[in-house]
Scaffold this active site. Structure first.
Site, mmCIF file in Angstrom:
data_model
loop_
_atom_site.group_PDB
_atom_site.id
_atom_site.type_symbol
_atom_site.label_atom_id
_atom_site.label_comp_id
_atom_site.label_asym_id
_atom_site.label_seq_id
_atom_site.Cartn_x
_atom_site.Cartn_y
_atom_site.Cartn_z
ATOM 1 N N SER A 1 0.798 -1.211 0.000
ATOM 2 C CA SER A 1 0.000 0.000 0.000
ATOM 3 C C SER A 1 0.842 1.278 0.000
ATOM 4 O O SER A 1 1.720 1.412 -0.843
ATOM 5 C CB SER A 1 -0.943 -0.067 1.198
ATOM 6 O OG SER A 1 -2.107 0.613 0.894
ATOM 7 N N LYS B 1 4.164 2.120 -2.397
ATOM 8 C CA LYS B 1 4.565 3.328 -3.140
ATOM 9 C C LYS B 1 6.001 3.661 -2.717
ATOM 10 O O LYS B 1 6.858 4.015 -3.528
ATOM 11 C CB LYS B 1 3.661 4.527 -2.795
ATOM 12 C CG LYS B 1 2.145 4.292 -2.940
ATOM 13 C CD LYS B 1 1.364 5.577 -2.655
ATOM 14 C CE LYS B 1 -0.024 5.425 -2.025
ATOM 15 N NZ LYS B 1 -1.046 4.777 -2.765
ATOM 16 N N HIS C 1 -7.601 -5.686 0.269
ATOM 17 C CA HIS C 1 -6.382 -4.886 0.309
ATOM 18 C C HIS C 1 -5.536 -5.392 1.487
ATOM 19 O O HIS C 1 -5.837 -5.120 2.650
ATOM 20 C CB HIS C 1 -6.823 -3.437 0.541
ATOM 21 C CG HIS C 1 -5.711 -2.455 0.607
ATOM 22 N ND1 HIS C 1 -4.973 -2.094 -0.489
ATOM 23 C CD2 HIS C 1 -5.220 -1.732 1.637
ATOM 24 C CE1 HIS C 1 -4.083 -1.188 -0.135
ATOM 25 N NE2 HIS C 1 -4.206 -0.959 1.150
#
Ligand code: GCU
Length: 427
Positions: A258, A262, A400
């Site tokens: 998540s 990044k 997720h």
């Protein structure tokens, strides 16, 4: 069952906090977009060789991400002092060694990070996975020898966190995300640091706490955001790992889920010592294309968590097509090193298709090095990983998160990649 339902509710709630009504989840409403070409410079020159890529195109892409997206790392080297917090030669029932090292960037305890390292016992230097964690090193494994992180935690009233502080009950609560024993059994070590040791994940920056105050502030649009600062921290962990003879410094893979996915992508783009980057559900600002209006958008990021990015990023909230770069260029910066992108079916906020397309469109950079990307592969069905030697992707059924299924695929991919690297070295 109850646990699954609660996790589900938690993710829905977390997403609701970020989401804006009007988020597009309809593929037929994705507007056409044009992406900047990987092998064409901003001034329109075609790039044909890896030399041209490395001299011209790669540096200008890096610079554009620094200036417009993540912000620039201030030009200052900090002295570091290391101290051993603890060591255990018989961890995990004797099959691993555990050490925790404190790396301090000043005399203040608030400007230190605790690096947790688990290594399988081996006569040879071992490959490792390394990544930041969300809630402290002690959440990786229920081992009282790991220091309980005393800092503020973003999420509270979950996993033993009370008033934003970890408690003994927090130990081992995020084991599922790291699968430590699986890694050790497959011959890999694991290295991790709490993201908040570098900078707390919150809008209001807290004065002298964290590393930021050790650097001058540019006060400009390219002032580094938290993702850049966390990425800087990963490079400082690498500085330490390079000195440890038990670790194979040529086989250090970055992994992040998540927002930390990044971070892993950006850290790997800037620091070529990392052999591999794994982006798990990194979404907008990570592997997924900003120009695809599906799921989270740049505007959503700037509204909820602008402090992750540099102030210039706000210029692109209205119209992402003005951004000189996009995720396929971020992933191209990793070439010729290995990269793996993973999505989850219920994580539409992160735009799984946008993550897949971002990864597959990095192929031209890989081709310059005689390597294949994913461009000859269709977006796969769930549980059907696809990969070339250097670029991998899978879509997992579910939320997720990062779990055992994801790790099995990362380990298989890493085994194949390192094995091939070893064979080609022998030739
Ligand atoms: C939010 C945010 C995402 C981010 C995610 C996470 O959902 O909008 O961009 O990736 O949090 O880090 O869990």
């Amino acid at each position: 069952m109850l646990k699954r339902v609660t996790t589900c509710l938690f993710f829905l709630a977390a997403q609701a906090a970020f989401a804006q009504t009007g988020t597009n989840y309809d593929e037929s409403k994705v507007k056409p977009y044009t992406l900047p070409a990987v092998l064409e410079t901003f001034s329109g020159e075609t790039v044909r060789t890896k030399k041209e890529w490395e001299k011209k195109r790669r540096p200008e892409i890096l610079e554009a991400f620094r200036r417009e997206v993540f912000g620039r790392v201030p030009d200052k080297r900090l002295p570091v002092r290391y101290e051993v917090i603890s060591e255990d030669g018989q961890a995990l029932g004797g099959k691993a060694v555990r050490k925790e090292i404190r790396a301090c960037f000043s005399d203040s305890p608030s400007q230190c990070m605790a690096i947790l390292i688990y290594l399988p016992k081996s006569p040879q230097p071992v490959p490792v996975f390394m990544g930041l964690n969300f809630e402290g090193n002690h959440t990786l494994y229920n081992d009282p020898g790991i220091e309980l992180n005393p800092r503020w935690m973003r999420r509270t009233d979950v996993r033993g966190v009370v008033n934003h502080q970890a408690t003994e009950a927090s130990r081992g609560t995020l084991y599922g995300r790291w699968q430590l024993e699986k890694l050790i059994d497959r011959g890999y070590g694991l290295v991790t640091v709490y993201q908040g040791d570098l900078e707390l994940d919150r809008k209001t920056r807290s004065g002298d706490e964290g590393i930021r105050s050790l650097f001058p502030s540019s006060g400009q649009g390219d002032e580094w955001g938290s993702i850049a600062l966390w990425s800087w921290g990963l490079s400082r962990v690498m500085d330490f790992l390079e000195k440890d003879p038990a670790i194979d410094k040529n086989r250090v893979a970055l992994v992040g889920h998540s927002r930390l996915g990044k971070t892993a992508l950006w850290a790997g783009a800037q620091d070529q010592r990392f052999a591999m980057v794994i982006s798990n559900n990194s979404g907008e600002g990570g592997a997924s294309l900003a120009r695809r209006n599906y799921g989270e958008t740049i505007a959503d990021l700037n509204r909820a968590v602008s402090y992750w990015f540099c102030p210039n990023y706000k210029k692109y909230s209205e119209d992402p097509s003005l951004l000189p770069v996009d995720s396929h260029l971020l992933i191209s910066l990793l070439a010729p090193r290995a990269v793996y992108v993973a999505s989850a079916t219920a994580d539409q906020w992160a735009d799984p298709r946008g993550e897949y397309v971002g990864a597959s469109l990095a192929a031209p950079a890989y081709r310059l090095y005689g390597l294949k990307g994913l461009d000859d592969k269709e977006m796969p069905q769930p549980e059907t990983p696809v990969s070339s030697l250097a670029v991998g992707y899978h879509l997992r059924t579910g939320e997720h998160d990062i779990n055992a299924y994801d790790w099995d695929n990362y380990l298989n991919f890493a085994d194949r990649y390192y094995q091939a690297a070893r064979l080609s070295k022998r030739k």
